[in-house]
Design a protein around this motif. Structure first.
Motif, PDB file in Angstrom:
ATOM      1  N   ALA A 106      16.174   0.556   1.186  1.00 41.36           N
ATOM      2  CA  ALA A 106      15.113   1.496   1.560  1.00 41.36           C
ATOM      3  C   ALA A 106      13.794   0.784   1.823  1.00 41.36           C
ATOM      4  O   ALA A 106      12.987   1.252   2.627  1.00 41.36           O
ATOM      5  CB  ALA A 106      14.928   2.546   0.462  1.00 41.36           C
ATOM      6  N   TYR A 107      13.589  -0.340   1.160  1.00 41.37           N
ATOM      7  CA  TYR A 107      12.352  -1.112   1.310  1.00 41.37           C
ATOM      8  C   TYR A 107      12.695  -2.554   1.648  1.00 41.37           C
ATOM      9  O   TYR A 107      12.653  -3.433   0.782  1.00 41.37           O
ATOM     10  CB  TYR A 107      11.530  -1.048   0.015  1.00 41.37           C
ATOM     11  CG  TYR A 107      11.137   0.356  -0.353  1.00 41.37           C
ATOM     12  CD1 TYR A 107      10.040   0.960   0.234  1.00 41.37           C
ATOM     13  CD2 TYR A 107      11.890   1.083  -1.277  1.00 41.37           C
ATOM     14  CE1 TYR A 107       9.681   2.252  -0.104  1.00 41.37           C
ATOM     15  CE2 TYR A 107      11.541   2.377  -1.613  1.00 41.37           C
ATOM     16  CZ  TYR A 107      10.444   2.953  -1.018  1.00 41.37           C
ATOM     17  OH  TYR A 107      10.089   4.232  -1.339  1.00 41.37           O
ATOM     18  N   PRO A 108      13.031  -2.839   2.900  1.00 43.35           N
ATOM     19  CA  PRO A 108      13.461  -4.193   3.252  1.00 43.35           C
ATOM     20  C   PRO A 108      12.330  -5.231   3.199  1.00 43.35           C
ATOM     21  O   PRO A 108      12.595  -6.405   2.983  1.00 43.35           O
ATOM     22  CB  PRO A 108      14.007  -4.043   4.676  1.00 43.35           C
ATOM     23  CG  PRO A 108      13.404  -2.789   5.196  1.00 43.35           C
ATOM     24  CD  PRO A 108      13.131  -1.916   4.019  1.00 43.35           C
ATOM     25  N   HIS A 109      11.099  -4.798   3.381  1.00 39.61           N
ATOM     26  CA  HIS A 109       9.980  -5.753   3.354  1.00 39.61           C
ATOM     27  C   HIS A 109       9.592  -6.027   1.900  1.00 39.61           C
ATOM     28  O   HIS A 109       9.363  -5.099   1.123  1.00 39.61           O
ATOM     29  CB  HIS A 109       8.787  -5.190   4.128  1.00 39.61           C
ATOM     30  CG  HIS A 109       7.764  -6.238   4.410  1.00 39.61           C
ATOM     31  ND1 HIS A 109       6.776  -6.551   3.519  1.00 39.61           N
ATOM     32  CD2 HIS A 109       7.598  -7.046   5.484  1.00 39.61           C
ATOM     33  CE1 HIS A 109       6.020  -7.506   4.020  1.00 39.61           C
ATOM     34  NE2 HIS A 109       6.501  -7.823   5.220  1.00 39.61           N
ATOM     35  N   PRO A 110       9.489  -7.299   1.532  1.00 39.51           N
ATOM     36  CA  PRO A 110       9.204  -7.659   0.130  1.00 39.51           C
ATOM     37  C   PRO A 110       7.913  -7.047  -0.419  1.00 39.51           C
ATOM     38  O   PRO A 110       7.850  -6.735  -1.607  1.00 39.51           O
ATOM     39  CB  PRO A 110       9.114  -9.187   0.160  1.00 39.51           C
ATOM     40  CG  PRO A 110       9.893  -9.598   1.345  1.00 39.51           C
ATOM     41  CD  PRO A 110       9.744  -8.486   2.353  1.00 39.51           C
ATOM     42  N   ASP A 111       6.927  -6.870   0.421  1.00 37.09           N
ATOM     43  CA  ASP A 111       5.663  -6.300  -0.061  1.00 37.09           C
ATOM     44  C   ASP A 111       5.822  -4.845  -0.499  1.00 37.09           C
ATOM     45  O   ASP A 111       5.084  -4.377  -1.363  1.00 37.09           O
ATOM     46  CB  ASP A 111       4.578  -6.388   1.022  1.00 37.09           C
ATOM     47  CG  ASP A 111       4.129  -7.815   1.270  1.00 37.09           C
ATOM     48  OD1 ASP A 111       4.400  -8.679   0.409  1.00 37.09           O
ATOM     49  OD2 ASP A 111       3.510  -8.064   2.325  1.00 37.09           O
ATOM     50  N   ARG A 112       6.744  -4.134   0.088  1.00 37.74           N
ATOM     51  CA  ARG A 112       6.982  -2.738  -0.294  1.00 37.74           C
ATOM     52  C   ARG A 112       8.106  -2.624  -1.326  1.00 37.74           C
ATOM     53  O   ARG A 112       8.149  -1.668  -2.086  1.00 37.74           O
ATOM     54  CB  ARG A 112       7.325  -1.919   0.950  1.00 37.74           C
ATOM     55  CG  ARG A 112       6.116  -1.883   1.910  1.00 37.74           C
ATOM     56  CD  ARG A 112       6.222  -0.871   2.985  1.00 37.74           C
ATOM     57  NE  ARG A 112       6.289   0.479   2.435  1.00 37.74           N
ATOM     58  CZ  ARG A 112       6.987   1.454   2.987  1.00 37.74           C
ATOM     59  NH1 ARG A 112       7.667   1.246   4.102  1.00 37.74           N
ATOM     60  NH2 ARG A 112       7.020   2.648   2.446  1.00 37.74           N
ATOM     61  N   ARG A 113       9.000  -3.603  -1.326  1.00 37.81           N
ATOM     62  CA  ARG A 113      10.123  -3.563  -2.263  1.00 37.81           C
ATOM     63  C   ARG A 113       9.662  -3.797  -3.703  1.00 37.81           C
ATOM     64  O   ARG A 113      10.171  -3.161  -4.629  1.00 37.81           O
ATOM     65  CB  ARG A 113      11.178  -4.598  -1.893  1.00 37.81           C
ATOM     66  CG  ARG A 113      12.435  -4.481  -2.729  1.00 37.81           C
ATOM     67  CD  ARG A 113      13.523  -5.494  -2.378  1.00 37.81           C
ATOM     68  NE  ARG A 113      13.619  -5.769  -0.975  1.00 37.81           N
ATOM     69  CZ  ARG A 113      13.549  -6.992  -0.444  1.00 37.81           C
ATOM     70  NH1 ARG A 113      13.405  -8.036  -1.230  1.00 37.81           N
ATOM     71  NH2 ARG A 113      13.646  -7.173   0.849  1.00 37.81           N
ATOM     72  N   ALA A 114       8.706  -4.688  -3.896  1.00 38.20           N
ATOM     73  CA  ALA A 114       8.259  -5.018  -5.253  1.00 38.20           C
ATOM     74  C   ALA A 114       7.719  -3.794  -6.000  1.00 38.20           C
ATOM     75  O   ALA A 114       8.118  -3.552  -7.148  1.00 38.20           O
ATOM     76  CB  ALA A 114       7.225  -6.138  -5.216  1.00 38.20           C
ATOM     77  N   PRO A 115       6.829  -2.989  -5.395  1.00 30.61           N
ATOM     78  CA  PRO A 115       6.383  -1.795  -6.128  1.00 30.61           C
ATOM     79  C   PRO A 115       7.513  -0.793  -6.377  1.00 30.61           C
ATOM     80  O   PRO A 115       7.545  -0.140  -7.435  1.00 30.61           O
ATOM     81  CB  PRO A 115       5.316  -1.183  -5.225  1.00 30.61           C
ATOM     82  CG  PRO A 115       4.889  -2.263  -4.309  1.00 30.61           C
ATOM     83  CD  PRO A 115       6.061  -3.179  -4.173  1.00 30.61           C
ATOM     84  N   ALA A 116       8.436  -0.675  -5.448  1.00 30.64           N
ATOM     85  CA  ALA A 116       9.561   0.246  -5.641  1.00 30.64           C
ATOM     86  C   ALA A 116      10.439  -0.216  -6.800  1.00 30.64           C
ATOM     87  O   ALA A 116      10.881   0.592  -7.623  1.00 30.64           O
ATOM     88  CB  ALA A 116      10.372   0.359  -4.357  1.00 30.64           C
ATOM     89  N   ALA A 117      10.692  -1.507  -6.882  1.00 30.87           N
ATOM     90  CA  ALA A 117      11.477  -2.044  -7.993  1.00 30.87           C
ATOM     91  C   ALA A 117      10.724  -1.877  -9.312  1.00 30.87           C
ATOM     92  O   ALA A 117      11.335  -1.598 -10.353  1.00 30.87           O
ATOM     93  CB  ALA A 117      11.809  -3.508  -7.746  1.00 30.87           C
ATOM     94  N   VAL A 119       8.644   0.571 -10.048  1.00 25.95           N
ATOM     95  CA  VAL A 119       8.762   1.978 -10.445  1.00 25.95           C
ATOM     96  C   VAL A 119      10.129   2.232 -11.077  1.00 25.95           C
ATOM     97  O   VAL A 119      10.244   2.932 -12.083  1.00 25.95           O
ATOM     98  CB  VAL A 119       8.514   2.915  -9.242  1.00 25.95           C
ATOM     99  CG1 VAL A 119       8.912   4.338  -9.556  1.00 25.95           C
ATOM    100  CG2 VAL A 119       7.057   2.842  -8.809  1.00 25.95           C
ATOM    101  N   SER A 120      11.148   1.636 -10.507  1.00 27.10           N
ATOM    102  CA  SER A 120      12.497   1.780 -11.066  1.00 27.10           C
ATOM    103  C   SER A 120      12.550   1.187 -12.477  1.00 27.10           C
ATOM    104  O   SER A 120      13.095   1.814 -13.388  1.00 27.10           O
ATOM    105  CB  SER A 120      13.507   1.087 -10.157  1.00 27.10           C
ATOM    106  OG  SER A 120      14.792   1.147 -10.722  1.00 27.10           O
ATOM    107  N   ALA A 121      11.994   0.019 -12.665  1.00 29.69           N
ATOM    108  CA  ALA A 121      11.984  -0.619 -13.981  1.00 29.69           C
ATOM    109  C   ALA A 121      11.138   0.185 -14.971  1.00 29.69           C
ATOM    110  O   ALA A 121      11.479   0.281 -16.159  1.00 29.69           O
ATOM    111  CB  ALA A 121      11.455  -2.040 -13.874  1.00 29.69           C
TER     112      ALA A 121
END
Length: 142
Positions: A106-117, A119-121
């Motif tokens: 859902a968030y292939p770009h690392p800059d957007r993936r980090a906040p999504a991960a 939130v999951s954590a």
């Protein structure tokens, strides 16, 4: 839900013993069965997600987890609860890597993936803290 189910049951053990019977060994397996199966299946589940697709594996894991949770809720004895907790732990192990793979998709770009991960954590962290409290509340109302 994965982390919550691992810790919510700890506070309810006296009520489980009163309602379903069983000794200390059975109660230990109620807690440890979930964690044992989670740990045993986790690495293989990551491979399943890679092989069959994260969405499909997530759906299967969710179905197993929900059905096992329902079986936990209607268990007539400690033995049945332990068996359902084993299945629930396996379902949770399938959910974990596939959910993280879905976040990555859902968030292939690392800059957007980090906040999504993050939130999951954070959800897992909140569940760890809230689990005993929720277990106590559920025990009081039942």
């Amino acid at each position: 839900m994965i982390t919550l189910d691992a810790v919510v049951v700890n506070v309810a053990l006296p009520s489980i013993r009163a309602g379903l019977g069983g000794g200390i060994t059975g109660l230990q397996w109620v807690v440890d069965g979930y964690t044992l199966m989670f740990a045993a299946v986790l690495l293989s589940a990551g491979s399943l997600s890679d092989r069959f697709g994260a969405r499909r594996v997530f759906g299967a894991g969710l179905a197993v987890f929900v059905l096992a949770s329902a079986a936990c809720g209607v268990a007539p004895a400690v033995g049945a609860l332990v068996a359902a907790r084993f299945v629930q732990g396996a379902g949770a192990a399938v959910l974990m890597p596939s959910s993280m793979a879905l976040v990555g998709q859902a968030y292939p770009h690392p800059d957007r993936r980090a906040p999504a991960a993050a939130v999951s954590a954070m959800g897992g962290t909140v569940a760890t803290a809230a689990g005993p409290l929720l277990g106590g509340v559920l025990t009081m109302v039942s």
